[in-house]
Design a protein around this motif. Structure first.
Motif, PDB file in Angstrom:
ATOM      1  N   THR A  31      30.959  30.589 -31.156  1.00  0.00           N
ATOM      2  CA  THR A  31      32.343  31.023 -31.352  1.00  0.00           C
ATOM      3  C   THR A  31      32.976  30.264 -32.508  1.00  0.00           C
ATOM      4  N   ALA A  32      32.721  28.964 -32.579  1.00  0.00           N
ATOM      5  CA  ALA A  32      33.278  28.135 -33.657  1.00  0.00           C
ATOM      6  C   ALA A  32      32.789  28.605 -35.027  1.00  0.00           C
ATOM      7  N   GLN A  33      31.579  29.155 -35.067  1.00  0.00           N
ATOM      8  CA  GLN A  33      31.008  29.654 -36.326  1.00  0.00           C
ATOM      9  C   GLN A  33      31.508  31.056 -36.659  1.00  0.00           C
ATOM     10  N   GLY A  34      32.323  31.631 -35.759  1.00  0.00           N
ATOM     11  CA  GLY A  34      32.826  32.981 -35.997  1.00  0.00           C
ATOM     12  C   GLY A  34      31.852  34.066 -35.607  1.00  0.00           C
ATOM     13  N   LEU A  35      30.833  33.713 -34.819  1.00  0.00           N
ATOM     14  CA  LEU A  35      29.833  34.693 -34.383  1.00  0.00           C
ATOM     15  C   LEU A  35      30.275  35.366 -33.081  1.00  0.00           C
ATOM     16  N   ARG A  36      29.789  36.557 -32.829  1.00  0.00           N
ATOM     17  CA  ARG A  36      30.098  37.257 -31.585  1.00  0.00           C
ATOM     18  C   ARG A  36      29.292  36.660 -30.440  1.00  0.00           C
ATOM     19  N   VAL A  37      29.932  36.573 -29.291  1.00  0.00           N
ATOM     20  CA  VAL A  37      29.255  36.147 -28.063  1.00  0.00           C
ATOM     21  C   VAL A  37      29.548  37.240 -27.043  1.00  0.00           C
ATOM     22  N   LEU A  38      28.597  38.167 -26.916  1.00  0.00           N
ATOM     23  CA  LEU A  38      28.816  39.325 -26.050  1.00  0.00           C
ATOM     24  C   LEU A  38      27.655  39.496 -25.085  1.00  0.00           C
ATOM     25  N   ASP A  39      27.959  39.546 -23.800  1.00  0.00           N
ATOM     26  CA  ASP A  39      26.943  39.820 -22.795  1.00  0.00           C
ATOM     27  C   ASP A  39      26.690  41.332 -22.807  1.00  0.00           C
ATOM     28  N   PRO A  40      25.441  41.764 -23.033  1.00  0.00           N
ATOM     29  CA  PRO A  40      25.156  43.205 -23.123  1.00  0.00           C
ATOM     30  C   PRO A  40      25.598  43.992 -21.885  1.00  0.00           C
ATOM     31  N   GLU A  41      25.404  43.416 -20.697  1.00  0.00           N
ATOM     32  CA  GLU A  41      25.803  44.106 -19.469  1.00  0.00           C
ATOM     33  C   GLU A  41      27.313  44.258 -19.384  1.00  0.00           C
ATOM     34  N   LEU A  42      28.027  43.254 -19.844  1.00  0.00           N
ATOM     35  CA  LEU A  42      29.492  43.278 -19.824  1.00  0.00           C
ATOM     36  C   LEU A  42      30.017  44.374 -20.751  1.00  0.00           C
TER      37      LEU A  42
END
Length: 201
Positions: A118-129
């Motif tokens: 998150t700090a690097q500006g990357l997405r953190v997304l759980d595929p199921e979510l």
């Protein structure tokens, strides 16, 4: 060093999350808050790089507070903590431009890595979510129907809701009937349960 603000109202959970993050040599928890309406003031005071925000907070909900934080302190990235059963809330957060989510029952070692990404500006997304959010789609409720249903969720009768929202009792009943129909519920209580389960209110 990644500076983190942690927003979680459950004391034991907040303490556990804080302890996990403090074990990491490159992460520093600079603030902890228990209410959504404390996020922006604390962020302005402590200038975190990442805010880890529970989606359900008293005062102001996590998404509303996060949207305000994005406007007030654009350099602070946001990682939302959520439960799998809230796809409507995830859609709402995505619409606000929040792209980092961590499911609350994820393994503990995922938290630090999610903060780093998150700090690097990357997405953190759980595929199921994300799949669940797409499956449930956008809320079928109008903003006014959602507001009336939220008031009904507090146990307020139609007359009281009408007084609070400056509407007639008949209009409130019409909104409730419409919300029941749109959610496919059997009654008002069922409509509240369905809408809360998927995050439409």
């Amino acid at each position: 060093m990644i500076r983190v603000l942690l927003a979680e109202d459950m004391h034991m959970i907040r303490a556990a999350l804080s302890a996990l993050l403090r074990l990491e040599p490159d992460i520093d928890v600079v603030a902890e808050v228990v209410r959504g309406d404390r996020i922006v003031p604390e962020a302005l005071r402590t200038r975190p790089d990442v805010a880890v925000v529970d989606i359900d907070l008293p005062g102001v909900d996590g998404i509303t507070a996060s949207a305000e934080l994005r406007k007030t302190l654009p350099g602070c990235r946001i990682l939302i903590l959520t439960a799998m059963g809230q796809p409507g809330q995830v859609r709402r957060a995505l619409a606000e431009g929040i792209e980092a989510f961590l499911v609350k029952d994820a393994p503990g070692d995922h938290l630090a890595e999610a903060v780093r990404r998150t700090a690097q500006g990357l997405r953190v997304l759980d595929p199921e979510l994300v799949a669940a959010a797409i499956e449930y789609g956008a809320s079928p409720l109008t903003p006014r129907e959602a507001t009336v249903l939220r008031e009904a969720a507090k146990g307020a009768p139609a007359e009281e809701i009408a007084g609070r929202l400056h509407l007639s009792t008949g209009t409130v009943r019409n909104y409730l009937t419409s919300a029941i129909t749109k959610t496919g519920a059997r009654n008002k209580i069922d409509a509240v349960r369905i809408a809360e389960d998927v995050g439409w209110i």
